[in-house]
Design a protein around this motif. Structure first.
Motif: not given
Length: 376
Positions: A122-133, A189-195
């Motif tokens: 599924e494409r949902e529920g993934l967390t984005s971040m900076a690759g270097a981090n 801060a998380p993007g969108g309204k993440e639970a």
């Protein structure tokens, strides 16, 4: 199946999957990649049944189809070909014919129906971040992960993802029972309204190594997520999945010593300490790399002795005002820890000769390393 593709496109894909394809001959199909045509290119898929990787590469598809070929041999051929277009034609007998300029190669293939099915994602529920981090967190913890350790769970990296209304924190922990590394970063801060949620998963060392290799390519913001039994990693159109390890990870919080007063902590210049360790370790015993370390006000003394080779001693100036204390370490474990510290100084803290040594990077509260002492 027939297509035309720029040589560099599949070459990049094959470089990526060399670490994934199974090198042993337990199942011949696992040493192959699956080539599968799409409307605007060709999918390259690889798996060893634990880790799977797929990505789409631009190509002109003249006749749709799919086949599997040896990942290593196709990579070796493409690496030797000059820049330019390559034509790939697959016959009914699964032989793949490659043509480039005046060169022609025929490779024995296997039916694509034999290739293991890839997990549905599924494409949902993934967390984005900076690759270097993410790459930095893996670098700072992977060295401490077990390597074919009899305690199976120590061959994995503990990943904890904490999402709240205010921030997202990613924490990685690696240990082999002799040393422990913890690194975490606030991803903002998380993007969108993440639970709000806290996810813990143990990923195999091989999967962490592959993720690090992909992150080093740069390009694109990675996304990471977990299902009940899978790690999901996406980056620039590439998808990697890995089975999670089952079991209970050790309670690493119990191992981390509590912070002490500043005058009881040794602070040294990293480069000086690293160089001294390398030199003194030359005459340490081969298997244990054992060295004797003495903490004293103003100086840290390193000593190694090998009855067959000789002795070595070196003193390193430090800031320290605590009691004199003598202990022993595996020099390689200390050098591994210093190797992932980016700052110019390093702090070491011990409560007693046989208590864990806490190694920190001043100015970076997100990183801690613990190295257990040894008797010398």
């Amino acid at each position: 199946m027939k297509l035309r593709i720029a040589r560099d496109e599949p070459l990049v894909g094959l470089q990526r999957v060399q670490g994934v394809v199974e090198q042993r001959n337990t199942m011949p199909i696992l040493s192959h990649i699956l080539l599968e045509t799409k409307t605007d290119g060709v999918d390259i898929l690889a798996t060893d049944l634990e880790i799977s990787m797929r990505a789409l590469y631009k190509a002109v598809v003249q006749q749709p189809g799919s086949t599997t070929v040896s990942a290593r041999k196709l990579y070796e051929i493409l690496k030797e070909l000059p820049d330019g277009d390559v034509e790939l034609v697959v016959g009914d007998n699964h032989w793949a014919t490659l043509r480039s300029g005046k060169s022609q190669f025929k490779i024995v293939g296997l039916a694509s129906s034999e290739f293991p099915a890839m997990p549905a994602i599924e494409r949902e529920g993934l967390t984005s971040m900076a690759g270097a981090n993410l790459a930095d967190l893996i670098r700072k913890t992977l060295f401490a992960v077990g390597d074919n350790d009899a305690r199976y769970i120590l061959n994995g990296l503990l990943v904890t993802l904490i999402v709240t209304d205010m921030k997202t924190v990613l924490r990685l922990v690696g240990t082999d029972g002799h040393r422990l590394a913890v690194a975490e970063q606030d991803l903002g801060a998380p993007g969108g309204k993440e639970a709000p949620r806290e996810v813990k998963a143990i990923i195999p060392k091989k999967a962490a190594m592959e993720m690090r290799r992909l992150l080093e390519e740069g390009d694109g913001e990675p996304q990471i997520g977990f299902t009940k039994n899978l790690l999901i990693f996406r980056k620039s159109g590439l998808l990697m999945t890995s089975r999670l390890m089952e079991g209970n990870y050790p309670n690493y919080q119990q191992v981390l010593p509590k912070e002490r007063e500043k005058d009881k902590v040794v602070v040294a210049e990293k480069a000086l300490l690293e160089g001294a360790l390398r030199r003194v370790a030359v005459l340490s015993r081969d298997k244990t790399n054992a060295i004797k370390v003495t903490f004293a006000p103003g100086a840290l003394t390193l000593f190694s002795s090998n009855p067959d080779l000789g002795e070595a001693t070196e003193e390193v100036p430090v800031r320290y005002a605590g009691e004199t204390l003598t202990t022993g370490f595996n020099a390689r474990y200390l050098m591994d820890a210093l190797g992932v510290i980016d700052g110019e100084s390093v702090s070491l803290q011990m409560d007693a000769a046989l208590s864990p040594c806490l190694i920190r990077e001043p100015g970076n509260p997100g990183f801690s390393c613990v190295v257990m002492p040894i008797k010398v």
